[in-house]
Design an enzyme around this catalytic site. Sequence first.
Site: not given
Ligand code: SAH
Length: 246
Positions: A34, A56, A170
């Site tokens: 991704d 995405k 998200m």
């Molecule tokens: N599987 C991922 C989450 C996927 S959903 C996990 O465990 O982190 C994607 C969301 O994760 C984004 O919309 C944001 O809200 C958050 N996100 C992912 N990476 C991030 C980061 N480095 N800093 C802040 N928010 C993050």
Amino acid sequence: MGKVYLTGAGPGDIELLTLKALRVIKAADVIIYDRLANPDILEEAKSGCEFVYVGKEDGRHIMPQDDINETIYQNALKHENVVRLKGGDPFVFGRGGEEAIYLLERDVKFEIIPGITSAISAPAYAGIPVTHRGVAVSFRVVTGHESPNKKVSQIPWDNFKTDDTIIFLMGFHNLPQISKKLMEIGKSADYPVAVISKGTTKDQSVVVGTLENIVEKAKDIPTPALIVVGRVVELREQLKWFEGNA
Ligand code: SAH
């Protein structure tokens, strides 16, 4: 037929990749990935490894989930070691469960390699413990993707009246509705909120405010970003350690 490793890439800081993830990445014949928090991870692959991007961009899926599932499956027919690499943890809003079920139904062997989720690590790098003795006895990780104005919500808003920490992933684009909804269920206008952008990376930025003013304060913050609501946010003043030290 090969094996698929549904692998968490961690939140951004490359050193938050697990040793197990690194091992399968180094052995991979193909990596299906991704939009990763840290694309440098791909440089760890062996020469000749194929890369397939299914992520995405600006919230727009370049590939529907059904096609992603099928892409993983087709690669498992062709290659021995298939790594499906996802930001954070594959089972935290990562649709890893759906991909695993698709493979199971086609008799493809798989392993799940958990990753450090942004939900706890971005707060940690912001100096915000998601639980803290005497402040928060639990934390919830909630999708902020669903509009809080939806008539029938899947989110149990009425359970959010306590001081337990709520982490919305998200949810940045719904921040105005989320903060309004939390005030409607009875949280005070000065209740603490933090928005953490690009957590654990050198570009991390954090905005701290209240339910009433966070929308205005965080309006220029870049994504990916997550929202932390709770009294634990106040600990950042003492515990902030990362920004400026990276
Ligand atoms: N599987 C991922 C989450 C996927 S959903 C996990 O465990 O982190 C994607 C969301 O994760 C984004 O919309 C944001 O809200 C958050 N996100 C992912 N990476 C991030 C980061 N480095 N800093 C802040 N928010 C993050």
